[in-house]
Scaffold this motif. Structure first.
Motif, PDB file in Angstrom:
ATOM      1  N   THR A  37       4.267   1.112   7.251  1.00 55.37           N
ATOM      2  CA  THR A  37       4.618   1.428   5.868  1.00 55.37           C
ATOM      3  C   THR A  37       6.043   0.946   5.585  1.00 55.37           C
ATOM      4  O   THR A  37       6.810   0.665   6.514  1.00 55.37           O
ATOM      5  CB  THR A  37       4.549   2.940   5.603  1.00 55.37           C
ATOM      6  OG1 THR A  37       5.591   3.580   6.361  1.00 55.37           O
ATOM      7  CG2 THR A  37       3.192   3.518   5.968  1.00 55.37           C
ATOM      8  N   ASP A  46       8.397   2.769   4.473  1.00 60.31           N
ATOM      9  CA  ASP A  46       9.323   3.782   5.003  1.00 60.31           C
ATOM     10  C   ASP A  46       9.575   3.588   6.497  1.00 60.31           C
ATOM     11  O   ASP A  46      10.703   3.771   6.968  1.00 60.31           O
ATOM     12  CB  ASP A  46       8.778   5.189   4.750  1.00 60.31           C
ATOM     13  CG  ASP A  46       8.895   5.602   3.298  1.00 60.31           C
ATOM     14  OD1 ASP A  46       9.709   4.996   2.565  1.00 60.31           O
ATOM     15  OD2 ASP A  46       8.183   6.534   2.888  1.00 60.31           O
ATOM     16  N   GLU A  47       8.548   3.210   7.237  1.00 55.23           N
ATOM     17  CA  GLU A  47       8.724   2.953   8.669  1.00 55.23           C
ATOM     18  C   GLU A  47       9.635   1.743   8.882  1.00 55.23           C
ATOM     19  O   GLU A  47      10.513   1.769   9.760  1.00 55.23           O
ATOM     20  CB  GLU A  47       7.378   2.715   9.335  1.00 55.23           C
ATOM     21  CG  GLU A  47       6.527   3.957   9.460  1.00 55.23           C
ATOM     22  CD  GLU A  47       5.124   3.661   9.957  1.00 55.23           C
ATOM     23  OE1 GLU A  47       4.619   4.478  10.742  1.00 55.23           O
ATOM     24  OE2 GLU A  47       4.549   2.622   9.566  1.00 55.23           O
ATOM     25  N   ASN A  59       6.233  -2.953  -0.127  1.00 57.42           N
ATOM     26  CA  ASN A  59       6.324  -2.307  -1.435  1.00 57.42           C
ATOM     27  C   ASN A  59       5.676  -3.149  -2.517  1.00 57.42           C
ATOM     28  O   ASN A  59       4.962  -2.633  -3.375  1.00 57.42           O
ATOM     29  CB  ASN A  59       7.783  -2.013  -1.812  1.00 57.42           C
ATOM     30  CG  ASN A  59       8.289  -0.727  -1.220  1.00 57.42           C
ATOM     31  OD1 ASN A  59       7.520   0.196  -0.974  1.00 57.42           O
ATOM     32  ND2 ASN A  59       9.585  -0.671  -0.984  1.00 57.42           N
TER      33      ASN A  59
END
Length: 50
Positions: free
Chosen positions: A2, A4-5, A45
């Motif tokens: 992701t 975020d990762e 994203n």
């Protein structure tokens, strides 16, 4: 993976770079790797928006 990762990976690399005081080549490499992870986060994203 992701976004975020990927951002987390970049943050860890930058934190490690801050701990390096005298090894400029390592600091630069860590910064480059962090930038790569941020680029991955950006791509993830963008893919989620489509």
């Amino acid at each position: 993976m992701t976004a975020d990762e990927a951002i987390g990976h970049a943050a860890r690399l930058l934190a490690q770079a801050e701990l390096e005081l005298t090894n400029l080549p390592l600091i630069e490499r860590l910064d480059q790797l962090a930038c790569s992870w941020l680029a991955v986060a950006n791509l993830l994203n963008e893919r989620e928006r489509v």
